[in-house]
Design a protein around this motif. Structure first.
Motif, short mmCIF file in Angstrom:
data_model
loop_
_atom_site.label_atom_id
_atom_site.label_comp_id
_atom_site.label_asym_id
_atom_site.label_seq_id
_atom_site.Cartn_x
_atom_site.Cartn_y
_atom_site.Cartn_z
N PRO A 126 6.81 -49.16 -9.93
CA PRO A 126 8.07 -48.62 -10.47
C PRO A 126 9.26 -49.50 -10.11
N GLU A 127 10.25 -49.51 -10.99
CA GLU A 127 11.47 -50.29 -10.74
C GLU A 127 12.53 -49.45 -10.06
N GLY A 128 12.23 -48.20 -9.79
CA GLY A 128 13.19 -47.33 -9.13
C GLY A 128 12.53 -46.03 -8.72
N VAL A 129 13.34 -45.00 -8.56
CA VAL A 129 12.83 -43.70 -8.09
C VAL A 129 12.83 -42.64 -9.19
N ALA A 130 13.47 -42.95 -10.32
CA ALA A 130 13.52 -42.01 -11.44
C ALA A 130 13.95 -42.77 -12.70
N TRP A 136 16.11 -46.95 -15.55
CA TRP A 136 15.75 -46.67 -14.16
C TRP A 136 16.96 -46.30 -13.30
N ILE A 137 16.73 -45.38 -12.39
CA ILE A 137 17.64 -45.14 -11.26
C ILE A 137 16.98 -45.83 -10.08
N THR A 138 17.62 -46.87 -9.58
CA THR A 138 17.00 -47.71 -8.57
C THR A 138 17.31 -47.21 -7.15
N ASP A 139 16.62 -47.80 -6.19
CA ASP A 139 16.90 -47.50 -4.79
C ASP A 139 18.34 -47.89 -4.44
N LYS A 140 18.83 -48.97 -5.05
CA LYS A 140 20.21 -49.40 -4.80
C LYS A 140 21.21 -48.37 -5.32
N LEU A 183 23.30 -36.24 3.61
CA LEU A 183 23.43 -37.61 3.10
C LEU A 183 22.07 -38.24 2.82
N ASP A 184 21.03 -37.82 3.54
CA ASP A 184 19.70 -38.38 3.37
C ASP A 184 18.84 -37.59 2.39
N ASP A 185 19.43 -36.58 1.76
CA ASP A 185 18.69 -35.75 0.81
C ASP A 185 18.63 -36.48 -0.53
N GLN A 186 17.50 -37.15 -0.79
CA GLN A 186 17.39 -37.95 -2.01
C GLN A 186 17.47 -37.09 -3.26
N ASN A 187 16.95 -35.86 -3.19
CA ASN A 187 17.01 -34.99 -4.37
C ASN A 187 18.45 -34.67 -4.75
N LYS A 188 19.30 -34.45 -3.75
CA LYS A 188 20.71 -34.18 -4.03
C LYS A 188 21.39 -35.42 -4.61
N LEU A 189 21.08 -36.58 -4.07
CA LEU A 189 21.67 -37.82 -4.57
C LEU A 189 21.23 -38.08 -6.00
N LEU A 190 19.94 -37.85 -6.29
CA LEU A 190 19.44 -38.02 -7.65
C LEU A 190 20.11 -37.04 -8.61
N THR A 191 20.33 -35.82 -8.15
CA THR A 191 21.01 -34.83 -8.99
C THR A 191 22.40 -35.30 -9.37
#
Length: 305
Positions: A126-130, A136-140, A183-191
């Motif tokens: 994958p090129e990202g997380v979603a 793509w939504i990347t790690d960056k 701040l470390d909640d990836q689901n919230k950041l993705l939302t």
């Protein structure tokens, strides 16, 4: 006697032929489409989803399993059991040994009938997380949103120190400290990312465009806001000012687009309720914005790994 013997042999051959033909039957003519592609992620499974149809109609009530094996290398077989979803979809979390071409041998069972289907799957990294509509939504991207939230948290701390004192200040700072975990909640950041990108896409669908001057004005306004807080300035300098504002400029292209949709809704609410006050107008517009956002998100193809 001979005729009877020949008749028995013929009958036996016909029975064997019928059994062979039955065994070779492919069963129902199911079609398998990949809804969510399988990706290779080191040491962790990835979601994999298919849809089964027959003559264009979704097939429900199936028991679906699959054996995945690499087409050109021997890394053993990955056995997969799918769980049924809605409208003929079946999903599983699958952990593959590496990326590459795989053969997926599906076994589909229903009402005593078995159907085997073999399809080829190209598993990539994958090129990202979603993904949103293939983008793509990347790690960056996620890391930048984490940093933006950290900035806002520091600004809120500075504001609390200016506006409160004593026990009230202690309570406010304690609350803000508790938000560090978020701040470390990836689901919230993705939302947060999905909300903004979805509405920006809707703005473009409605024919809205963003002028460079609009983005520059929004960025300068943000600069002025951050400049009021020493803690924010320190964080931006540590992050790298040039890098930060380059990324921030890209974000504000999306923000300005989303604001155009908001303005449309405010204008519409004013037109429909000419006697309403500003507070009621903005409440109605915000409610419509959230409804529109949910509808827009549901219309997009969003994949989260």
């Amino acid at each position: 006697m001979r005729n009877r013997w020949m008749h028995a042999v013929l009958l036996l051959m016909m029975m064997v032929f019928a059994a062979v033909m039955t065994g070779c039957s492919s069963g129902p003519d199911y079609k398998i489409d990949i809804i969510k592609e399988l990706y290779y992620q080191k040491d962790k499974p990835s979601p994999f989803e298919i849809k089964v149809t027959e003559a264009g109609k979704a097939v429900t009530g199936l028991t679906v399993t699959a054996d995945l094996s690499m087409a050109t290398m021997n890394h053993g077989t990955v056995k997969v059991k799918f769980a049924e979803g809605k409208d003929g979809t079946y999903a599983a979390d699958v952990k593959v040994p590496m990326n590459g071409k795989f053969e997926a041998a599906f076994l589909l069972k229903k009402d005593g009938e078995k159907t085997e289907k073999v399809i080829e799957i190209n598993v990539v990294k994958p090129e990202g997380v979603a993904k949103i509509n293939g983008q793509w939504i990347t790690d960056k991207d996620v890391s930048f949103y984490k940093f933006i939230n950290q900035l806002q948290l520091e600004i809120n701390r500075d504001a609390a120190r200016k506006n409160y004192s004593g026990k009230q200040l202690e309570e406010e700072l304690a609350y803000l400290d508790s938000q560090e975990k978020v701040l470390d909640d990836q689901n919230k950041l993705l939302t947060q990312i999905i909300r903004l990108r979805s509405m920006a896409l809707l703005a473009e669908e409605k024919g809205h465009k963003v002028e460079a001057a609009e983005v520059d004005a929004a960025v300068e306004k943000a600069r002025g806001q951050y400049a009021q807080f020493a803690s924010a300035q320190a964080l931006i300098q540590h992050y790298g000012e040039e890098k930060f504002w380059d990324v921030e400029k890209q974000q504000y292209k999306l923000i300005v687009l989303a604001q155009k949709v908001q303005k449309d809704l405010v204008d519409q609410a004013k037109k429909e309720n000419p006697k309403a006050g500003d507070q009621e107008i903005y409440y109605q517009a915000q409610k419509q914005y959230e409804d529109l956002l949910i509808s827009q998100i549901n219309s997009l193809k969003i994949e989260i790994l």
